[in-house]
Design an enzyme around this catalytic site. Sequence first.
Site, PDB file in Angstrom:
ATOM      1  N   CYS A   1      39.024  41.568  45.710  1.00 29.41           N
ATOM      2  CA  CYS A   1      37.856  42.178  45.082  1.00 29.41           C
ATOM      3  C   CYS A   1      36.849  42.585  46.160  1.00 29.41           C
ATOM      4  CB  CYS A   1      37.230  41.240  44.058  1.00 29.41           C
ATOM      5  SG  CYS A   1      37.071  39.551  44.601  1.00 29.41           S
TER       6      CYS A   1
ATOM      7  N   CYS B   1      35.989  36.490  47.105  1.00 23.50           N
ATOM      8  CA  CYS B   1      35.787  37.934  47.066  1.00 23.50           C
ATOM      9  C   CYS B   1      35.357  38.497  48.426  1.00 23.50           C
ATOM     10  CB  CYS B   1      34.674  38.216  46.055  1.00 23.50           C
ATOM     11  SG  CYS B   1      35.160  39.388  44.832  1.00 23.50           S
TER      12      CYS B   1
END
Length: 248
Positions: A163, A82
Amino acid sequence: IYKWHYSGLNRWHGAGSTADFQKIIQERCDTYTQTIRPGSRSRNCQAIRQAFMSAFISKDPCKATKEDYNSLINLAPPTVPCGQQVFWSKTKELAHEYAKRRRLMTLEDTLLGYLADGLRWCGEPGSSDLNIWSCPDWRKDCRTNYLSVFWEVLSERFAESACNTVRVVLNGSLENAFDSMSTFGRVEAPNLRPQVELEAWLVHDTGKPPSDSCSGSSIRKLKSILDGRNVKFRCMDNLSRDQFLQRS
Ligand code: N1C
Protein backbone atom coordinates in the site's frame (compact mmCIF):
# COMPACT_ATOMS: atom_id res chain seq x y z
CA ILE A 1 21.63 -49.06 -13.13
CA TYR A 2 19.18 -47.49 -15.60
CA LYS A 3 16.17 -48.46 -13.51
CA TRP A 4 17.77 -47.29 -10.27
CA HIS A 5 18.71 -43.98 -11.80
CA TYR A 6 15.21 -43.11 -12.97
CA SER A 7 13.24 -44.41 -10.01
CA GLY A 8 15.66 -43.55 -7.23
CA LEU A 9 16.30 -40.51 -5.09
CA ASN A 10 18.87 -39.29 -7.59
CA ARG A 11 16.58 -38.89 -10.58
CA TRP A 12 16.06 -35.11 -10.52
CA HIS A 13 18.38 -32.64 -12.20
CA GLY A 14 18.53 -30.04 -9.43
CA ALA A 15 20.61 -30.11 -6.24
CA GLY A 16 19.05 -31.89 -3.30
CA SER A 17 17.50 -30.49 -0.14
CA THR A 18 19.69 -28.44 2.18
CA ALA A 19 21.25 -30.65 4.86
CA ASP A 20 19.67 -30.07 8.28
CA PHE A 21 16.72 -28.22 6.71
CA GLN A 22 14.44 -28.68 9.74
CA LYS A 23 17.09 -27.59 12.18
CA ILE A 24 17.91 -24.47 10.14
CA ILE A 25 14.22 -23.51 9.87
CA GLN A 26 13.78 -23.89 13.63
CA GLU A 27 16.94 -21.92 14.43
CA ARG A 28 16.18 -19.11 11.98
CA CYS A 29 12.64 -18.90 13.31
CA ASP A 30 13.87 -18.60 16.89
CA THR A 31 16.41 -15.94 15.89
CA TYR A 32 13.84 -13.96 13.91
CA THR A 33 11.14 -14.00 16.56
CA GLN A 34 13.45 -13.42 19.52
CA THR A 35 16.21 -11.19 18.13
CA ILE A 36 15.40 -9.68 14.75
CA ARG A 37 11.73 -8.74 15.34
CA PRO A 38 11.03 -9.35 19.00
CA GLY A 39 8.24 -6.77 18.86
CA SER A 40 6.29 -8.75 16.28
CA ARG A 41 3.29 -10.83 17.27
CA SER A 42 4.64 -13.86 19.09
CA ARG A 43 4.77 -16.86 16.82
CA ASN A 44 5.03 -20.54 17.48
CA CYS A 45 8.17 -21.71 15.71
CA GLN A 46 7.46 -25.37 16.29
CA ALA A 47 4.07 -25.02 14.58
CA ILE A 48 5.65 -23.10 11.72
CA ARG A 49 8.34 -25.75 11.21
CA GLN A 50 5.69 -28.48 11.25
CA ALA A 51 3.45 -26.63 8.77
CA PHE A 52 6.45 -26.11 6.47
CA MET A 53 7.29 -29.82 6.53
CA SER A 54 3.66 -30.92 6.04
CA ALA A 55 3.44 -28.78 2.90
CA PHE A 56 5.78 -31.06 0.91
CA ILE A 57 6.82 -34.16 2.89
CA SER A 58 5.70 -37.50 1.34
CA LYS A 59 4.38 -35.69 -1.75
CA ASP A 60 5.28 -35.92 -5.44
CA PRO A 61 7.94 -33.17 -5.74
CA CYS A 62 6.57 -32.16 -9.15
CA LYS A 63 2.99 -31.67 -8.03
CA ALA A 64 3.22 -28.64 -5.78
CA THR A 65 0.18 -26.36 -5.60
CA LYS A 66 -0.24 -22.97 -3.96
CA GLU A 67 -2.81 -24.55 -1.66
CA ASP A 68 -0.12 -26.85 -0.23
CA TYR A 69 1.34 -23.74 1.43
CA ASN A 70 -1.92 -22.28 2.75
CA SER A 71 -1.53 -23.44 6.37
CA LEU A 72 2.08 -22.29 6.49
CA ILE A 73 1.33 -18.84 5.06
CA ASN A 74 -1.66 -18.39 7.34
CA LEU A 75 0.64 -18.87 10.34
CA ALA A 76 2.95 -16.09 9.11
CA PRO A 77 1.56 -13.92 6.29
CA PRO A 78 4.29 -11.92 4.47
CA THR A 79 2.79 -8.52 5.15
CA VAL A 80 4.70 -5.36 6.07
CA PRO A 81 3.67 -1.89 7.25
CA CYS A 82 2.26 0.40 4.58
CA GLY A 83 4.83 2.11 2.37
CA GLN A 84 7.81 0.04 3.54
CA GLN A 85 8.07 -2.56 0.79
CA VAL A 86 11.08 -3.07 -1.45
CA PHE A 87 10.87 -5.36 -4.48
CA TRP A 88 13.90 -6.34 -6.53
CA SER A 89 14.92 -8.26 -9.61
CA LYS A 90 18.52 -9.26 -10.31
CA THR A 91 19.64 -6.88 -7.56
CA LYS A 92 19.21 -9.01 -4.44
CA GLU A 93 22.27 -7.90 -2.48
CA LEU A 94 21.86 -4.20 -3.35
CA ALA A 95 18.14 -4.20 -2.52
CA HIS A 96 18.85 -5.76 0.87
CA GLU A 97 21.54 -3.19 1.64
CA TYR A 98 19.19 -0.36 0.62
CA ALA A 99 16.30 -1.75 2.70
CA LYS A 100 18.55 -2.10 5.73
CA ARG A 101 19.84 1.47 5.54
CA ARG A 102 16.36 2.96 5.09
CA ARG A 103 14.55 0.64 7.51
CA LEU A 104 12.43 -0.70 4.66
CA MET A 105 11.50 -4.37 4.09
CA THR A 106 12.16 -6.91 1.36
CA LEU A 107 10.42 -10.28 1.28
CA GLU A 108 13.44 -11.79 3.09
CA ASP A 109 12.74 -9.42 5.99
CA THR A 110 9.39 -11.16 6.59
CA LEU A 111 9.47 -14.35 8.65
CA LEU A 112 8.83 -16.88 5.85
CA GLY A 113 11.15 -15.12 3.42
CA TYR A 114 13.85 -15.10 6.10
CA LEU A 115 13.35 -18.79 6.90
CA ALA A 116 13.55 -20.01 3.30
CA ASP A 117 16.21 -17.67 1.88
CA GLY A 118 18.89 -19.73 0.13
CA LEU A 119 17.48 -23.11 1.21
CA ARG A 120 16.29 -26.02 -0.96
CA TRP A 121 13.73 -28.65 -0.11
CA CYS A 122 11.73 -31.50 -1.61
CA GLY A 123 10.24 -34.77 -0.43
CA GLU A 124 9.48 -38.15 -1.90
CA PRO A 125 6.20 -40.12 -2.00
CA GLY A 126 6.22 -42.91 0.56
CA SER A 127 9.00 -41.34 2.63
CA SER A 128 8.86 -39.03 5.63
CA ASP A 129 12.35 -37.65 4.86
CA LEU A 130 13.62 -34.86 2.63
CA ASN A 131 15.39 -35.94 -0.54
CA ILE A 132 18.93 -34.74 0.05
CA TRP A 133 20.24 -36.25 -3.21
CA SER A 134 18.28 -34.32 -5.82
CA CYS A 135 15.25 -32.07 -6.29
CA PRO A 136 13.40 -31.15 -9.49
CA ASP A 137 15.00 -28.52 -11.67
CA TRP A 138 12.62 -25.81 -12.94
CA ARG A 139 13.64 -26.25 -16.57
CA LYS A 140 14.69 -29.87 -16.85
CA ASP A 141 12.11 -31.52 -14.60
CA CYS A 142 9.02 -29.47 -13.75
CA ARG A 143 7.93 -25.92 -13.01
CA THR A 144 5.43 -27.00 -10.37
CA ASN A 145 8.16 -27.94 -7.88
CA TYR A 146 7.89 -26.97 -4.21
CA LEU A 147 10.65 -24.37 -4.26
CA SER A 148 9.30 -22.43 -7.27
CA VAL A 149 5.70 -22.57 -6.05
CA PHE A 150 6.78 -21.37 -2.60
CA TRP A 151 8.45 -18.19 -3.93
CA GLU A 152 5.59 -17.64 -6.31
CA VAL A 153 2.85 -17.79 -3.68
CA LEU A 154 4.87 -15.88 -1.09
CA SER A 155 5.76 -13.13 -3.63
CA GLU A 156 2.13 -12.92 -4.71
CA ARG A 157 0.92 -12.42 -1.14
CA PHE A 158 3.70 -9.91 -0.47
CA ALA A 159 2.73 -7.83 -3.53
CA GLU A 160 -1.00 -8.00 -2.82
CA SER A 161 -0.43 -6.50 0.61
CA ALA A 162 1.44 -3.43 -0.71
CA CYS A 163 0.00 0.00 0.00
CA ASN A 164 0.99 3.65 -0.53
CA THR A 165 4.41 4.02 -2.17
CA VAL A 166 6.59 0.98 -2.74
CA ARG A 167 9.89 0.61 -4.59
CA VAL A 168 11.61 -1.80 -6.91
CA VAL A 169 15.37 -1.93 -7.40
CA LEU A 170 16.20 -2.96 -10.98
CA ASN A 171 19.53 -3.75 -12.60
CA GLY A 172 20.42 -0.96 -15.04
CA SER A 173 23.49 -2.90 -16.21
CA LEU A 174 21.23 -5.40 -17.99
CA GLU A 175 19.83 -4.71 -21.45
CA ASN A 176 16.35 -5.36 -20.07
CA ALA A 177 16.21 -4.02 -16.54
CA PHE A 178 12.59 -5.20 -16.37
CA ASP A 179 12.18 -8.92 -17.17
CA SER A 180 8.54 -9.90 -17.62
CA MET A 181 9.45 -13.56 -16.94
CA SER A 182 11.06 -12.88 -13.53
CA THR A 183 9.14 -13.26 -10.28
CA PHE A 184 8.88 -9.49 -10.05
CA GLY A 185 7.57 -9.26 -13.62
CA ARG A 186 5.26 -12.29 -13.65
CA VAL A 187 3.97 -12.29 -10.10
CA GLU A 188 4.59 -9.08 -8.16
CA ALA A 189 3.98 -6.20 -10.61
CA PRO A 190 0.72 -7.78 -11.89
CA ASN A 191 -0.58 -8.20 -8.32
CA LEU A 192 -0.13 -4.65 -7.03
CA ARG A 193 -3.42 -3.06 -6.04
CA PRO A 194 -4.95 -0.01 -7.72
CA GLN A 195 -3.80 3.33 -6.25
CA VAL A 196 -0.47 1.92 -5.08
CA GLU A 197 2.47 3.96 -6.38
CA LEU A 198 5.55 2.07 -7.59
CA GLU A 199 8.91 3.83 -7.77
CA ALA A 200 11.43 2.04 -9.97
CA TRP A 201 15.14 2.67 -9.42
CA LEU A 202 17.48 1.61 -12.23
CA VAL A 203 20.90 1.11 -10.71
CA HIS A 204 23.99 0.25 -12.73
CA ASP A 205 27.44 -1.03 -11.78
CA THR A 206 29.73 1.76 -10.54
CA GLY A 207 32.24 2.82 -13.19
CA LYS A 208 30.27 1.51 -16.19
CA PRO A 209 27.66 3.24 -18.35
CA PRO A 210 24.05 2.06 -17.87
CA SER A 211 22.59 -0.44 -20.38
CA ASP A 212 18.89 0.38 -19.88
CA SER A 213 16.91 3.50 -18.92
CA CYS A 214 13.42 4.62 -17.92
CA SER A 215 12.63 5.34 -21.58
CA GLY A 216 13.75 1.91 -22.84
CA SER A 217 11.36 -0.75 -24.08
CA SER A 218 11.57 -2.97 -20.98
CA ILE A 219 10.43 -0.17 -18.66
CA ARG A 220 7.68 0.84 -21.09
CA LYS A 221 6.45 -2.74 -20.81
CA LEU A 222 6.41 -2.47 -17.00
CA LYS A 223 4.53 0.84 -17.26
CA SER A 224 1.89 -0.75 -19.47
CA ILE A 225 1.34 -3.63 -17.00
CA LEU A 226 0.85 -1.07 -14.22
CA ASP A 227 -1.37 1.25 -16.30
CA GLY A 228 -3.73 -1.67 -16.80
CA ARG A 229 -4.12 -1.94 -13.02
CA ASN A 230 -4.26 1.76 -12.21
CA VAL A 231 -0.97 1.57 -10.36
CA LYS A 232 0.93 4.87 -10.39
CA PHE A 233 4.50 4.73 -11.65
CA ARG A 234 7.64 6.81 -11.27
CA CYS A 235 11.05 5.88 -12.59
CA MET A 236 14.56 7.04 -11.74
CA ASP A 237 17.51 5.98 -13.87
CA ASN A 238 21.21 6.54 -14.46
CA LEU A 239 22.19 5.93 -10.84
CA SER A 240 25.39 4.12 -9.94
CA ARG A 241 25.29 1.81 -6.95
CA ASP A 242 27.04 4.37 -4.77
CA GLN A 243 24.78 7.24 -5.84
CA PHE A 244 21.71 5.12 -5.17
CA LEU A 245 22.76 4.05 -1.70
CA GLN A 246 23.90 7.52 -0.68
CA ARG A 247 21.34 9.84 -2.23
CA SER A 248 18.13 8.03 -3.07
O1 N1C B 1 12.69 -13.48 -10.15
P1 N1C B 1 13.04 -12.22 -9.44
O2 N1C B 1 14.55 -12.06 -9.18
O3 N1C B 1 12.51 -10.97 -10.09
O4 N1C B 1 12.44 -12.30 -7.95
C1 N1C B 1 12.60 -11.28 -7.02
C2 N1C B 1 11.30 -10.75 -6.47
C3 N1C B 1 11.57 -9.90 -5.23
O5 N1C B 1 10.91 -8.65 -5.36
C4 N1C B 1 11.11 -10.74 -4.05
O6 N1C B 1 10.02 -10.12 -3.36
O7 N1C B 1 10.49 -11.84 -6.03
C5 N1C B 1 10.62 -12.08 -4.63
N1 N1C B 1 11.55 -13.24 -4.43
C6 N1C B 1 12.33 -13.41 -3.29
O8 N1C B 1 12.21 -12.67 -2.30
C7 N1C B 1 13.32 -14.44 -3.30
N2 N1C B 1 14.28 -14.79 -2.41
C8 N1C B 1 15.01 -15.77 -2.97
C9 N1C B 1 11.68 -14.14 -5.47
N3 N1C B 1 12.62 -15.09 -5.49
C10 N1C B 1 13.45 -15.24 -4.42
N4 N1C B 1 14.50 -16.06 -4.19
C11 N1C B 1 15.13 -16.97 -5.14
O9 N1C B 1 15.82 -16.14 -6.11
C12 N1C B 1 14.17 -17.82 -5.95
O10 N1C B 1 14.73 -19.11 -6.07
C13 N1C B 1 14.07 -17.16 -7.30
O11 N1C B 1 13.97 -18.06 -8.39
C14 N1C B 1 15.31 -16.29 -7.43
C15 N1C B 1 14.87 -14.95 -8.04
O12 N1C B 1 15.93 -14.13 -8.47
P2 N1C B 1 15.81 -12.95 -9.53
O13 N1C B 1 15.64 -13.50 -10.93
O14 N1C B 1 16.98 -12.05 -9.29
